[in-house]
Design an enzyme around this catalytic site. Structure first.
Site, PDB file in Angstrom:
ATOM      1  N   LYS A  95      42.812 -33.841  30.905  1.00 28.22           N
ATOM      2  CA  LYS A  95      42.185 -32.006  31.609  1.00 28.22           C
ATOM      3  C   LYS A  95      41.909 -31.238  30.065  1.00 28.22           C
ATOM      4  O   LYS A  95      40.786 -30.464  30.213  1.00 28.22           O
ATOM      5  CB  LYS A  95      43.466 -31.551  32.241  1.00 28.22           C
ATOM      6  CG  LYS A  95      43.551 -32.147  33.408  1.00 28.22           C
ATOM      7  CD  LYS A  95      42.604 -32.349  34.787  1.00 28.22           C
ATOM      8  CE  LYS A  95      42.666 -32.743  35.890  1.00 28.22           C
ATOM      9  NZ  LYS A  95      41.965 -32.298  36.488  1.00 28.22           N
ATOM     10  N   TYR A 107      47.406 -36.919  31.192  1.00 28.42           N
ATOM     11  CA  TYR A 107      46.749 -36.723  32.791  1.00 28.42           C
ATOM     12  C   TYR A 107      45.978 -35.447  32.081  1.00 28.42           C
ATOM     13  O   TYR A 107      45.810 -35.133  31.833  1.00 28.42           O
ATOM     14  CB  TYR A 107      47.812 -36.090  33.448  1.00 28.42           C
ATOM     15  CG  TYR A 107      47.733 -35.256  34.689  1.00 28.42           C
ATOM     16  CD1 TYR A 107      46.892 -35.284  35.483  1.00 28.42           C
ATOM     17  CD2 TYR A 107      47.639 -33.358  34.275  1.00 28.42           C
ATOM     18  CE1 TYR A 107      46.065 -34.144  36.261  1.00 28.42           C
ATOM     19  CE2 TYR A 107      47.431 -32.185  34.947  1.00 28.42           C
ATOM     20  CZ  TYR A 107      46.011 -32.845  35.960  1.00 28.42           C
ATOM     21  OH  TYR A 107      45.921 -31.939  36.918  1.00 28.42           O
ATOM     22  N   SER A 135      43.075 -28.171  33.880  1.00 25.18           N
ATOM     23  CA  SER A 135      44.182 -27.515  34.530  1.00 25.18           C
ATOM     24  C   SER A 135      44.711 -26.517  33.457  1.00 25.18           C
ATOM     25  O   SER A 135      44.511 -27.591  31.919  1.00 25.18           O
ATOM     26  CB  SER A 135      44.815 -29.043  34.401  1.00 25.18           C
ATOM     27  OG  SER A 135      46.377 -28.660  34.343  1.00 25.18           O
TER      28      SER A 135
HETATM   29  N1  LIG Z   1      47.999 -29.115  42.273  1.00 33.71           N
HETATM   30  C1  LIG Z   1      48.134 -29.107  41.032  1.00 33.71           C
HETATM   31  O1  LIG Z   1      49.168 -28.037  40.307  1.00 33.71           O
HETATM   32  C2  LIG Z   1      46.675 -29.255  40.280  1.00 33.71           C
HETATM   33  C3  LIG Z   1      46.535 -28.318  38.760  1.00 33.71           C
HETATM   34  C4  LIG Z   1      45.930 -28.466  37.801  1.00 33.71           C
HETATM   35  C5  LIG Z   1      44.689 -28.745  38.126  1.00 33.71           C
HETATM   36  N2  LIG Z   1      45.383 -29.515  39.098  1.00 33.71           N
HETATM   37  C6  LIG Z   1      43.806 -30.485  39.502  1.00 33.71           C
HETATM   38  O2  LIG Z   1      43.244 -30.219  40.504  1.00 33.71           O
HETATM   39  C7  LIG Z   1      42.381 -31.415  41.424  1.00 33.71           C
HETATM   40  C8  LIG Z   1      43.231 -31.546  42.814  1.00 33.71           C
HETATM   41  O3  LIG Z   1      44.258 -31.792  42.872  1.00 33.71           O
HETATM   42  P1  LIG Z   1      44.925 -31.409  44.439  1.00 33.71           P
HETATM   43  O4  LIG Z   1      46.434 -30.661  43.681  1.00 33.71           O
HETATM   44  O5  LIG Z   1      44.431 -31.008  44.892  1.00 33.71           O
HETATM   45  O6  LIG Z   1      45.559 -33.077  44.135  1.00 33.71           O
HETATM   46  P2  LIG Z   1      45.401 -34.042  45.700  1.00 33.71           P
HETATM   47  O7  LIG Z   1      46.289 -34.992  45.307  1.00 33.71           O
HETATM   48  O8  LIG Z   1      46.213 -33.030  46.687  1.00 33.71           O
HETATM   49  O9  LIG Z   1      44.018 -34.327  45.614  1.00 33.71           O
HETATM   50  C9  LIG Z   1      43.378 -35.013  45.199  1.00 33.71           C
HETATM   51  C10 LIG Z   1      42.466 -36.302  45.904  1.00 33.71           C
HETATM   52  O10 LIG Z   1      41.394 -36.753  44.708  1.00 33.71           O
HETATM   53  C11 LIG Z   1      41.081 -38.182  45.652  1.00 33.71           C
HETATM   54  N3  LIG Z   1      40.852 -39.107  44.695  1.00 33.71           N
HETATM   55  C12 LIG Z   1      41.936 -39.543  43.774  1.00 33.71           C
HETATM   56  N4  LIG Z   1      41.338 -40.498  43.189  1.00 33.71           N
HETATM   57  C13 LIG Z   1      39.988 -40.311  43.708  1.00 33.71           C
HETATM   58  C14 LIG Z   1      39.548 -41.654  43.156  1.00 33.71           C
HETATM   59  N5  LIG Z   1      39.403 -42.460  42.203  1.00 33.71           N
HETATM   60  N6  LIG Z   1      37.365 -41.356  43.455  1.00 33.71           N
HETATM   61  C15 LIG Z   1      37.640 -40.381  44.346  1.00 33.71           C
HETATM   62  N7  LIG Z   1      38.528 -39.930  45.081  1.00 33.71           N
HETATM   63  C16 LIG Z   1      40.186 -39.843  44.281  1.00 33.71           C
HETATM   64  C17 LIG Z   1      42.640 -38.333  45.770  1.00 33.71           C
HETATM   65  O11 LIG Z   1      42.487 -39.468  47.278  1.00 33.71           O
HETATM   66  C18 LIG Z   1      42.456 -37.197  46.589  1.00 33.71           C
HETATM   67  O12 LIG Z   1      42.526 -36.376  47.695  1.00 33.71           O
HETATM   68  C19 LIG Z   1      42.944 -32.229  40.178  1.00 33.71           C
HETATM   69  O13 LIG Z   1      41.382 -33.118  39.640  1.00 33.71           O
HETATM   70  C20 LIG Z   1      43.859 -31.877  39.807  1.00 33.71           C
HETATM   71  O14 LIG Z   1      44.644 -32.743  38.785  1.00 33.71           O
HETATM   72  C21 LIG Z   1      45.811 -29.278  40.129  1.00 33.71           C
END
Ligand SMILES: NC(=O)c1ccc[n+]([C@@H]2O[C@H](COP(=O)([O-])OP(=O)(O)OC[C@H]3O[C@@H](n4cnc5c(N)ncnc54)[C@H](O)[C@@H]3O)[C@@H](O)[C@H]2O)c1
Length: 256
Positions: free
Chosen positions: A172, A168, A152
């Protein structure tokens, strides 16, 4: 000689955790579009319906040519990761996308915050460790593989929203350090470990997070597809000289 398109996943067997989420589902679709042979879609029990829907969608669009399966696994569990990987056959590439970003508790005065801290670390940091522990020896034994971990921008610069909590951000930053640690050890075995540090992306995770878009060079959040294509690229033969790289995909918000 004409240059062959190496951003091509034909024949590749790819596992994605967090596959029902915004970035995970977009990455699964990108991998399918680029010709992946087999997609192993993994998510938590609470996301089973969305996971099944994605599975059905990809099967319908790929007809006979793609092998898609849905698997429930809590990525924070060492045993569940071990059982998952033991049961899904050979994997060429994996994208560790599962993650959580709880916003409810405040680190300063909520007595339960430390418990949440441990849960965030278990999912966001220990989860990719569990996965890598299972995958790297198997990939090495078959001559190589590619692993992509989603970090992230928060791990690069301490976060972009005032309400995102330090668990968080620390998790990351830990993912980024883990990528570098793993990459050094896995590359000599032919396994490439890389990552992406996305800026704020419009998914369920950010639906209630306030962002000051006027700060953003592009004036908007990213779309899940804008992380999915780079993730699919890192699973492809075109990324064969990437090891320990973390792609900053953030619309220019952080240029380190
Ligand atoms: N959306 C953002 O702005 C952003 C920015 C930087 C990094 N990220 C990272 O990208 C990745 C995906 O995020 P996203 O935005 O698609 O979020 P999201 O919430 O849409 O998807 C996250 C997924 O992880 C699954 N999950 C959570 N806990 C879990 C567990 N214990 N076991 C298995 N699955 C689990 C959830 O069910 C969900 O489907 C994450 O690692 C997040 O930290 C997101």
């Amino acid at each position: 000689m004409p240059l062959k398109n190496a951003i091509d996943l034909t024949g590749r067997r790819i596992l994605l955790t967090g596959a029902a989420g915004g970035i995970g589902a977009a990455t699964a679709r990108a991998c399918a579009t680029l010709g992946a042979e087999k997609l192993i879609l993994v998510d938590a029990a609470a996301a089973k319906d969305s996971l099944d829907e994605l599975c059905a969608e990809l099967r319908a669009e790929g007809s006979e040519s793609i092998d898609v399966s849905a698997h429930i696994c809590d990525v924070s569990s060492r045993q569940e990761n071990a059982d998952l990987i033991a049961g899904v056959g050979d994997i060429d590439a994996a994208v560790a996308c599962a993650g959580i970003c709880p916003l409810e508790e405040d680190w300063l005065d909520d007595p339960d915050w430390d418990d949440v801290f441990h849960r965030v670390m278990d999912v966001n940091l220990l989860g990719p460790i569990h996965l890598a522990r299972e995958l790297i020896p198997r990939m090495a034994a078959r001559g190589g593989g590619q692993i992509v971990m989603i970090g992230s921008i928060g791990g690069r610069m301490g976060g972009t929203s005032p309400i995102v909590q330090p668990h968080y951000i620390a998790s990351k930053g830990g993912v980024h350090a883990l990528i570098w640690w793993l990459a050094q050890r896995a590359a000599p075995q032919g396994v490439l470990v890389n990552g992406i540090a996305p800026g704020p992306i419009a998914t369920a995770m950010t639906a209630t997070t306030p962002y000051s878009k006027e700060r953003y060079p592009l004036g908007r959040l990213g779309e899940p597809e804008e992380i999915a294509w780079p993730a699919a690229f890192l699973c492809s033969p075109a990324a064969s000289y990437f090891s320990g790289s973390i792609l900053d995909v953030n619309g220019g918000l952080f240029v380190g």
